[in-house]
Design a protein around this motif. Structure first.
Motif, PDB file in Angstrom:
ATOM      1  N   ILE A 180      -9.084  -3.900   9.386  1.00 47.30           N
ATOM      2  CA  ILE A 180      -7.676  -4.420   9.360  1.00 47.30           C
ATOM      3  C   ILE A 180      -7.070  -4.621  10.424  1.00 47.30           C
ATOM      4  N   TYR A 181      -7.404  -3.550  11.548  1.00 43.59           N
ATOM      5  CA  TYR A 181      -6.710  -3.699  12.954  1.00 43.59           C
ATOM      6  C   TYR A 181      -7.288  -5.080  13.521  1.00 43.59           C
TER       7      TYR A 181
ATOM      8  N   SER B  94      -8.399  -7.938  12.196  1.00 44.54           N
ATOM      9  CA  SER B  94      -8.017  -8.765  11.435  1.00 44.54           C
ATOM     10  C   SER B  94      -6.625  -9.242  11.891  1.00 44.54           C
ATOM     11  N   ILE B  95      -5.616  -8.269  11.967  1.00 37.46           N
ATOM     12  CA  ILE B  95      -4.466  -8.437  12.443  1.00 37.46           C
ATOM     13  C   ILE B  95      -4.343  -9.043  13.933  1.00 37.46           C
ATOM     14  N   THR B  96      -4.943  -8.417  15.062  1.00 35.35           N
ATOM     15  CA  THR B  96      -5.050  -8.545  16.064  1.00 35.35           C
ATOM     16  C   THR B  96      -5.624 -10.023  16.628  1.00 35.35           C
TER      17      THR B  96
ATOM     18  N   ILE C 229      -2.917 -12.579  14.949  1.00 34.01           N
ATOM     19  CA  ILE C 229      -1.711 -12.697  15.846  1.00 34.01           C
ATOM     20  C   ILE C 229      -2.244 -13.330  17.049  1.00 34.01           C
TER      21      ILE C 229
ATOM     22  N   THR D 181      -1.607 -16.407   8.298  1.00 32.58           N
ATOM     23  CA  THR D 181      -2.276 -16.078   6.902  1.00 32.58           C
ATOM     24  C   THR D 181      -3.604 -16.564   6.795  1.00 32.58           C
TER      25      THR D 181
ATOM     26  N   LEU E 208      -5.757 -14.938   8.963  1.00 30.48           N
ATOM     27  CA  LEU E 208      -6.116 -13.380   8.646  1.00 30.48           C
ATOM     28  C   LEU E 208      -7.366 -13.616   7.585  1.00 30.48           C
TER      29      LEU E 208
ATOM     30  N   THR F 276     -13.851  -8.334  10.251  1.00 34.07           N
ATOM     31  CA  THR F 276     -12.580  -8.472   9.952  1.00 34.07           C
ATOM     32  C   THR F 276     -12.516  -8.076   8.538  1.00 34.07           C
TER      33      THR F 276
ATOM     34  N   LEU G 277      -0.362  -7.821   2.675  1.00 32.75           N
ATOM     35  CA  LEU G 277      -0.050  -8.437   3.721  1.00 32.75           C
ATOM     36  C   LEU G 277       0.394 -10.082   3.562  1.00 32.75           C
ATOM     37  N   SER G 278      -0.440 -10.710   2.984  1.00 36.49           N
ATOM     38  CA  SER G 278      -0.270 -12.187   2.688  1.00 36.49           C
ATOM     39  C   SER G 278       0.882 -12.275   1.844  1.00 36.49           C
TER      40      SER G 278
END
Length: 222
Positions: free
Chosen positions: A9-10, A12-14, A17, A156, A159, A178, A205-206
């Motif tokens: 999760i970390y 995927s988000i980084t 971003i 997204t 992501l 991811t 999140l999406s």
């Protein structure tokens, strides 16, 4: 269990971003340029820019390997400069996410800038504003809704990227794994509880990001 759950999760988000920032800048600038310029070959160039949206992710991953692989001129240059190959690295995942998500940002930004009244921009120039000032203070604010929509959609998309990331960056736990690749591995190994936890997290999140888009769109109308 906790670390193995949060790590994808970390990452995927980084990755999303970082890719979102790169795509946001490039998509906004190129979208503005293409919305106001007409030139020979524009249709061919736009088709090329939108191509990753319709190509299978595995094809995108294959092309990235060919272009940036260790046997390519670009790949050899990267390996010489950084003393390592780009493939199977965190930056490979970012690049894959950038390529597949760029069309969404570009198309949204282009549509937003195309809807801006050119007379408003011309009036600002007549008042003495530079082209850069007009872009930052007039064009971007007026196209802000479309730009934000494009950014969230591309974020997204980055992501949820799977195919190109798996081929180009691999599925290395703690490095390039991811959420989508982690779900694939968990399902393949029969760990359905962990797979469902990751599925739930990425859906949530999406949903939140898409909710922001619709909420902002409704607020902007009134």
């Amino acid at each position: 269990m906790v670390s193995s759950f949060w790590s994808p999760i970390y990452l995927s988000i980084t990755i999303a971003i970082t890719a979102g920032i790169i795509v946001g800048v490039l998509g906004t600038l190129i979208g503005r340029l293409m919305a106001r310029r007409s030139f020979r070959g524009k249709t061919a160039l736009e088709t090329f820019l939108m191509l990753p949206l319709v190509l299978p992710p595995t094809v995108v991953g294959f092309l990235l390997i060919v272009i940036f692989g260790v046997n390519s001129p670009i790949g050899k240059l990267i390996e010489t400069l950084f003393n390592q190959s780009l493939i199977f690295t965190w930056w490979a995942a970012v690049l894959a996410a950038v390529v597949v998500s760029f069309p969404l940002m570009y198309q949204s930004a282009k549509t937003g800038f195309a809807s801006v009244d050119s007379e408003i921009e011309d009036a600002a120039k007549i008042d003495g504003a530079t082209s850069m000032a007009v872009f930052i203070k007039v064009s971007v604010p007026l196209a802000a809704q479309a730009i934000l929509t494009g950014f969230v959609l591309s974020f997204t998309r980055a992501l949820g990227e799977f195919g190109a990331t798996l081929m180009f960056a691999g599925n290395i736990p703690g490095k390039t794994q991811t959420v989508p690749t982690a779900i694939y591995l968990a399902f393949d190994t029969g760990n359905m509880q962990l797979a469902w936890m990751w599925v739930g997290s990425i859906i949530l999140l999406s949903y939140i990001l898409l909710f922001i888009i619709y909420r902002f769109s409704r607020t902007a109308r009134y």
